[in-house]
Write an enzyme that holds these catalytic residues in place. Structure first.
Site, mmCIF file in Angstrom:
data_model
loop_
_atom_site.group_PDB
_atom_site.id
_atom_site.type_symbol
_atom_site.label_atom_id
_atom_site.label_comp_id
_atom_site.label_asym_id
_atom_site.label_seq_id
_atom_site.Cartn_x
_atom_site.Cartn_y
_atom_site.Cartn_z
ATOM 1 N N HIS A 175 0.801 -1.223 0.000
ATOM 2 C CA HIS A 175 0.000 0.000 0.000
ATOM 3 C C HIS A 175 0.836 1.276 0.000
ATOM 4 O O HIS A 175 0.281 2.364 0.073
ATOM 5 C CB HIS A 175 -0.916 0.033 1.231
ATOM 6 C CG HIS A 175 -2.103 -0.867 1.119
ATOM 7 N ND1 HIS A 175 -3.258 -0.506 0.468
ATOM 8 C CD2 HIS A 175 -2.307 -2.120 1.581
ATOM 9 C CE1 HIS A 175 -4.124 -1.500 0.533
ATOM 10 N NE2 HIS A 175 -3.579 -2.486 1.208
ATOM 11 N N LYS A 366 -7.654 13.742 4.745
ATOM 12 C CA LYS A 366 -6.853 12.517 4.647
ATOM 13 C C LYS A 366 -5.861 12.504 5.809
ATOM 14 O O LYS A 366 -5.746 13.481 6.548
ATOM 15 C CB LYS A 366 -6.115 12.456 3.319
ATOM 16 C CG LYS A 366 -5.262 13.689 3.031
ATOM 17 C CD LYS A 366 -4.631 13.613 1.646
ATOM 18 C CE LYS A 366 -5.629 13.886 0.550
ATOM 19 N NZ LYS A 366 -6.022 12.686 -0.183
ATOM 20 N N LYS A 372 1.617 13.954 1.617
ATOM 21 C CA LYS A 372 0.289 14.367 1.154
ATOM 22 C C LYS A 372 0.194 15.886 0.973
ATOM 23 O O LYS A 372 -0.786 16.400 0.445
ATOM 24 C CB LYS A 372 -0.790 13.845 2.107
ATOM 25 C CG LYS A 372 -0.877 12.313 2.095
ATOM 26 C CD LYS A 372 -1.907 11.808 3.083
ATOM 27 C CE LYS A 372 -1.938 10.285 3.149
ATOM 28 N NZ LYS A 372 -2.548 9.658 1.954
#
Length: 629
Positions: A175, A366, A372
């Site tokens: 992932h 998120k 990010k």
């Protein structure tokens, strides 16, 4: 409040409790079963959860205080293992607790599978892999591989046979490409919890090295299982991701570009050895929750146009495309306005921040992580604020920037970014010159329940990680499905979203994977800082007194961008490089929003193109191509 009053949906299975043996003290794992009710079908699945308890009841007489105290201490230590997930692992005690969590959960689950199997087949384990498919969800459960081999060994199965059974049983989903998230455990730490499992890991490593010797293939840090730590050759570490690739029959990424990066970079040397094991399974989301439940108004409009078949076959949404006209766009706009009003009321009640539903809602929700790039979003808001104050930005559509995130317990830099965003919010929301044009809110305790309210109200979905860092993302899919345009890079599933919905219906910016690979060789963020007055102004705001910084955390954010740290290069996620491209795309979306009908058409094209991102499709692919069921 299930933690306080219990959970009526969780059934305690006292008779199925198992003992998990650990060096520091064995524990009793008690299963709790939760029904998972299927949609439109009679079948009900079972989610089996585990609670750690002490092996001994506290039934000592009160006068025996020493024994009572020890029993109480053992009870607390056992219960602490499953009390909360992901403890702070910045210290050895936290790391050891993580190891105990992982070991207890995989050992208890595997003991449960073996118990059920033995009831059917006795001591013949030749059918175990045919009846069980165990998907390793990233590296956290990878110690299940040596644990199954250990448990089979206790049943009299020889190591080679047990290894073959395990390899045929397990498959591995990666992932992340982040090296810090690909767990590498010191053998000494693992040995303090489960020494028998460490012995199995060493045997797997020896098997791998023998296989490499036969193939005349090199063993090194990019192709290893147990290898010296980079900071001390005497410290041996087990690389859990590489153990997973070696000892399973399939490895997959979770978006097309991610799976290619696994093959070309992260696991390139493993791909050279076992190309047949690598697959892609693009992530998906369930439309029952992320459309049907959280946005009944949009669901009703879609059902009126298409029937309700999209709830079980999301590909049905593609039939909407020829129906998108001005009338449908107006209906969509009314629904979006309704969802924004609902969210504004929620935020007013919970956060005390007033948002106008007439504003454009720009959303980034998120996990808080540097890659990010919530910091880039925050700096862009500062840039907009300064330009509004200076009068150089005169065609700005009033916008509410909505953040939701949590930081890992020991992630100080992530916490500093949260603090910065809240200080920006306090500043711009209180400024009478800008507060009607610009609002910022960082919601408290962001979770799925909050997401169900935020996502249907979003106009713009921020997915701004540098290309090649986000494995897939699923928030991007949820926001797309609810009619938000994507403001993002060509990263993760963003690429497939744009392929489905069209680049003209989204806002793409920033360097590509190939461009960043070249840029890494000579990247100089200081030159960008020196040459661009706007970049310099927003970065300087971190330490020029614009915001209080008593603990130096904001100064550290600036240093991370311009100086780097012992463990990374300056601006290692290329915020300053992508900043101008990002700001231009953000302002372009902001201007386009003025033509509400045209913007609504973009949004509906995203809704109609979301069929490929159903988890129904994802799980069907796992079932057919990995589990063979």
């Amino acid at each position: 409040d299930w933690a306080r009053w219990g959970d009526p949906w969780s059934i305690r299975r006292e008779a199925l409790a198992v003992t998990v043996e650990m060096k520091g003290g064995s524990v009793r794992a008690v299963p709790y079963d939760m029904p998972i009710v299927g949609y439109g079908a009679k079948n009900i699945g079972t989610l089996r959860l585990w609670q750690c308890e002490s092996l001994h009841e506290i039934d000592f007489p009160l006068f025996n205080r020493q024994e009572y105290a020890k029993a109480a201490s053992d009870k607390n230590k056992a219960e602490d293992i499953t009390k909360f997930l992901y403890p702070n692992d910045s210290r050895r005690e936290g790391k050891q607790l993580r190891v105990k969590q992982q070991y207890v959960l995989v050992s208890a689950s595997l003991q449960d599978l073996l118990r059920q199997y033995k009831a059917r087949h006795g001591s013949d384990f030749s059918l175990f892999a045919a009846e069980h498919a165990v998907q390793l969800n990233d590296t956290h459960p990878v110690m299940a591989i040596p644990e199954l081999i250990r448990l089979l060994g206790r049943e009299g199965v020889a190591f080679e046979e047990a290894f073959s059974i395990a390899q045929a049983t397990f498959a591995y989903t990666n992932h992340t490409v982040m090296q810090e998230a690909l767990e590498k455990w010191d053998l000494s730490l693992l040995n303090s919890v489960c020494p028998e499992m460490v012995d199995i890991m060493k045997r797997i490593d020896a098997r791998f090295r023998a296989e490499m010797a036969e193939r005349h293939a090199a063993v090194g840090p990019q192709r290893c299982i147990i290898w010296p730590a980079p900071w001390n050759a005497r410290v041996k570490q087990v690389h859990m991701a590489q153990l997973a690739v070696y000892a399973t029959h399939a490895t997959n990424g979770v978006a097309a570009i991610h799976s290619e990066i696994l093959k070309s970079d992260v696991f390139a040397q493993w791909y050279a050895l076992y190309p047949e094991r690598f697959q892609n399974k693009t992530n998906g989301i369930t439309q029952r929750r992320w459309l049907g439940l959280c946005n009944p108004e949009l669901s009703a409009m879609l059902a009126e146009q298409l029937g309700d078949g999209f709830l079980t076959n999301l590909d049905e949404l593609a039939r909407l495309k020829p129906m998108i006209d001005d009338n449908l766009c107006r209906r969509f706009m009314a629904i979006k306005q309704q969802k924004k009003a609902q969210l504004a009321a929620e935020i007013q009640a919970r956060e005390g921040v007033t948002l106008s539903p007439q504003m454009l809602f720009d959303v980034q929700v998120k996990r808080l992580h540097e890659y990010k790039r919530q910091l880039m979003n925050a700096l862009s808001i500062l840039a907009i604020y300064f330009q509004l104050k200076d009068g150089v930005l005169t065609d700005f559509t009033p916008t509410a920037f909505i953040f939701g995130a949590k930081a890992a317990p020991g992630y100080d830099r992530a916490k500093a970014i949260i603090h910065l965003i809240n200080m920006i919010a306090a500043k711009v929301n209180a400024d009478p010159e800008t507060r009607d044009l610009l609002r910022v809110v960082f919601v408290q305790n962001y979770n799925c329940s909050y997401a169900e309210k935020i996502i249907p109200a979003a106009d713009v979905s921020e997915q701004i990680s540098p290309a090649g860092t986000e494995a897939s993302g699923t928030g991007n899919m949820k926001l797309m499905l609810n009619g938000a345009v994507t403001l993002g890079t060509f990263d993760g599933a963003n690429i497939e979203i744009v392929e489905q919905a069209g680049r003209e219906n989204n806002y793409i910016f920033g360097a590509t994977v190939d461009e960043l690979s070249t840029l890494k060789l000579h990247y100089d963020p200081v030159a960008l800082y020196d040459d661009d007055p706007l970049i310099r102004r927003v970065v300087d705001a971190l330490d020029d007194g614009t915001f209080p910084d008593d603990d130096g955390a904001l100064k550290e954010l600036k240093d991370a961008l311009l100086k780097g740290a012992s463990w990374h290069q300056p601006d290692h996620y290329f915020l300053l490089h992508d900043f101008r491209s990002y700001l231009e795309a953000k302002l372009r979306a902001n201007r386009d929003y003025r033509d509400r009908l045209a913007f609504a058409r973009k949004c509906l094209m995203n809704v109609a193109s979301a069929g490929a991102f159903s988890s129904d499709r994802t799980i069907k692919q796992y079932a057919q191509e990995i589990w063979h069921v």
